[in-house]
Design a protein around this motif. Sequence first.
Motif, PDB file in Angstrom:
ATOM      1  N   GLN A   5       2.474  13.256  19.183  1.00 12.13           N
ATOM      2  CA  GLN A   5       2.965  12.863  17.862  1.00 12.13           C
ATOM      3  C   GLN A   5       4.391  13.359  17.678  1.00 12.13           C
ATOM      4  O   GLN A   5       4.672  14.542  17.762  1.00 12.13           O
ATOM      5  N   LEU A   6       5.297  12.427  17.397  1.00 15.84           N
ATOM      6  CA  LEU A   6       6.710  12.756  17.253  1.00 15.84           C
ATOM      7  C   LEU A   6       7.119  12.989  15.806  1.00 15.84           C
ATOM      8  O   LEU A   6       7.969  13.838  15.529  1.00 15.84           O
ATOM      9  N   ALA A   7       6.537  12.223  14.881  1.00 15.15           N
ATOM     10  CA  ALA A   7       6.951  12.317  13.475  1.00 15.15           C
ATOM     11  C   ALA A   7       5.895  11.687  12.590  1.00 15.15           C
ATOM     12  O   ALA A   7       5.071  10.881  13.050  1.00 15.15           O
ATOM     13  N   PHE A  31       7.783   1.955   5.482  1.00 12.82           N
ATOM     14  CA  PHE A  31       7.987   3.210   6.204  1.00 12.82           C
ATOM     15  C   PHE A  31       9.086   2.990   7.242  1.00 12.82           C
ATOM     16  O   PHE A  31       9.383   1.856   7.636  1.00 12.82           O
ATOM     17  N   LYS A  32       9.703   4.086   7.683  1.00 17.48           N
ATOM     18  CA  LYS A  32      10.748   3.991   8.707  1.00 17.48           C
ATOM     19  C   LYS A  32      10.819   5.294   9.491  1.00 17.48           C
ATOM     20  O   LYS A  32      10.804   6.378   8.913  1.00 17.48           O
ATOM     21  N   PHE A  33      10.920   5.164  10.817  1.00 17.46           N
ATOM     22  CA  PHE A  33      11.235   6.278  11.707  1.00 17.46           C
ATOM     23  C   PHE A  33      12.595   5.976  12.327  1.00 17.46           C
ATOM     24  O   PHE A  33      12.740   5.023  13.100  1.00 17.46           O
ATOM     25  N   ASP A  34      13.588   6.776  11.975  1.00 17.03           N
ATOM     26  CA  ASP A  34      14.966   6.476  12.368  1.00 17.03           C
ATOM     27  C   ASP A  34      15.435   7.414  13.475  1.00 17.03           C
ATOM     28  O   ASP A  34      14.748   8.341  13.877  1.00 17.03           O
ATOM     29  N   ALA A  35      16.656   7.135  13.936  1.00 19.05           N
ATOM     30  CA  ALA A  35      17.352   7.946  14.949  1.00 19.05           C
ATOM     31  C   ALA A  35      16.616   7.960  16.287  1.00 19.05           C
ATOM     32  O   ALA A  35      16.573   8.970  16.987  1.00 19.05           O
ATOM     33  N   LEU A  36      16.033   6.820  16.655  1.00 14.19           N
ATOM     34  CA  LEU A  36      15.376   6.692  17.951  1.00 14.19           C
ATOM     35  C   LEU A  36      16.377   6.134  18.965  1.00 14.19           C
ATOM     36  O   LEU A  36      17.087   5.174  18.670  1.00 14.19           O
ATOM     37  N   PRO A  37      16.462   6.717  20.146  1.00 16.57           N
ATOM     38  CA  PRO A  37      17.425   6.218  21.146  1.00 16.57           C
ATOM     39  C   PRO A  37      17.150   4.756  21.493  1.00 16.57           C
ATOM     40  O   PRO A  37      15.996   4.339  21.647  1.00 16.57           O
ATOM     41  N   LEU A  49       0.835  -1.200   0.000  1.00 16.28           N
ATOM     42  CA  LEU A  49       0.000   0.000   0.000  1.00 16.28           C
ATOM     43  C   LEU A  49       0.871   1.253   0.000  1.00 16.28           C
ATOM     44  O   LEU A  49       1.437   1.650   1.017  1.00 16.28           O
ATOM     45  N   GLU A  50       0.947   1.871  -1.155  1.00 20.48           N
ATOM     46  CA  GLU A  50       1.688   3.120  -1.277  1.00 20.48           C
ATOM     47  C   GLU A  50       0.817   4.291  -0.844  1.00 20.48           C
ATOM     48  O   GLU A  50      -0.398   4.289  -1.039  1.00 20.48           O
ATOM     49  N   GLY A  51       1.437   5.309  -0.233  1.00 16.20           N
ATOM     50  CA  GLY A  51       0.727   6.530   0.085  1.00 16.20           C
ATOM     51  C   GLY A  51      -0.069   6.511   1.368  1.00 16.20           C
ATOM     52  O   GLY A  51      -0.877   7.420   1.615  1.00 16.20           O
ATOM     53  N   ALA A  52       0.146   5.503   2.206  1.00 14.14           N
ATOM     54  CA  ALA A  52      -0.529   5.492   3.501  1.00 14.14           C
ATOM     55  C   ALA A  52       0.192   6.464   4.445  1.00 14.14           C
ATOM     56  O   ALA A  52       1.420   6.588   4.431  1.00 14.14           O
ATOM     57  N   ASP A  53      -0.569   7.175   5.252  1.00 13.11           N
ATOM     58  CA  ASP A  53       0.018   8.092   6.241  1.00 13.11           C
ATOM     59  C   ASP A  53       0.389   7.307   7.497  1.00 13.11           C
ATOM     60  O   ASP A  53      -0.412   6.512   8.007  1.00 13.11           O
ATOM     61  N   VAL A  54       1.604   7.555   7.982  1.00 14.72           N
ATOM     62  CA  VAL A  54       2.081   6.844   9.171  1.00 14.72           C
ATOM     63  C   VAL A  54       2.557   7.876  10.185  1.00 14.72           C
ATOM     64  O   VAL A  54       3.341   8.775   9.858  1.00 14.72           O
ATOM     65  N   ALA A  55       2.110   7.739  11.410  1.00 13.87           N
ATOM     66  CA  ALA A  55       2.503   8.656  12.486  1.00 13.87           C
ATOM     67  C   ALA A  55       3.137   7.864  13.617  1.00 13.87           C
ATOM     68  O   ALA A  55       2.718   6.750  13.931  1.00 13.87           O
ATOM     69  N   LEU A  56       4.155   8.461  14.218  1.00 11.86           N
ATOM     70  CA  LEU A  56       4.817   7.863  15.372  1.00 11.86           C
ATOM     71  C   LEU A  56       4.430   8.672  16.607  1.00 11.86           C
ATOM     72  O   LEU A  56       4.616   9.892  16.651  1.00 11.86           O
ATOM     73  N   LEU A  57       3.889   7.984  17.614  1.00 15.23           N
ATOM     74  CA  LEU A  57       3.421   8.661  18.822  1.00 15.23           C
ATOM     75  C   LEU A  57       4.107   8.076  20.060  1.00 15.23           C
ATOM     76  O   LEU A  57       4.506   6.907  20.073  1.00 15.23           O
TER      77      LEU A  57
END
Length: 286
Positions: free
Chosen positions: A226-228, A238-244, A213-221
Amino acid sequence: MDKWNLIIDVAGCENCNNCVLASKDELVGNDFPGYTAPHPAQGRGVIHIERTVRGAAPLVDAAYVPKMCNHCDDAPCVKAGEDGAVRKRDDGIVIIDPVKAKGRRDLVDACPYGAIVWNDPLQLPQSWFFDAHLLDTGAGAPRCVGVCPTQAIEAVKLGDALMAQRVKTEGLRALQPELGTRPRVYYKNLHRADHGFIAGSVAATVGGRLECLEGADVALLRAGAQLATTVTDVFGDFKFDALPLHSGAYLVRVSHPDHGAIERPASVGADSVVLHDVELEAITQP
């Protein structure tokens, strides 16, 4: 006074080992009085590359970090060799004296970064001395800079204030700043070696088939904040990087206007997190 600094982009290093080989080529068997005695052909060189692998299939990230003498402004090796065995020049370069350091194996342990190697045949500690013998004869940079095919290594000679400004502007980091040694080797994208990520692949059933599924919105909380945010690519990734590392619990919220939404918990411990089977609701094609 301007001083030498090295900037290494971890994202640009492909582990080709050109910097390692160039250093060996320059130093093995060659005597540069006042700078170094010949280095041995066997054993780890004064430049080496360390690999870090994060994540799990199918989302795996490998990063490579070239390491060498950091030419610290508050170098423990200089303190240990204050009798002249190790000296720091006005231009920031640290040099282990090939005569006065003879037999000083204690200097190897003085470096908290493990950047000093022991030449057993010569009974001599040795390190990467920024190719000072070349710089002093007109070279514009050490050899590791010129041989890097991705231009991931850069040598700059700047005053401390200008270098501090560049560190801030470009988000540069030094290794283990908590040691208080004030290194002059800086890294871009070092998070790829010492931080984690949360990633995943999103899919939905379309016309009876499970599709990326392309174009899905992803949020990191985290704790309701909401962080990103990001959007899935053509592969649904999808990827959320640079997390401690060891930063604990997060929540990933995925939504799509045609497929609804889903939430998945994720906890970052000693490694990155890859969320599998992130599937949104099916839709029926007309």
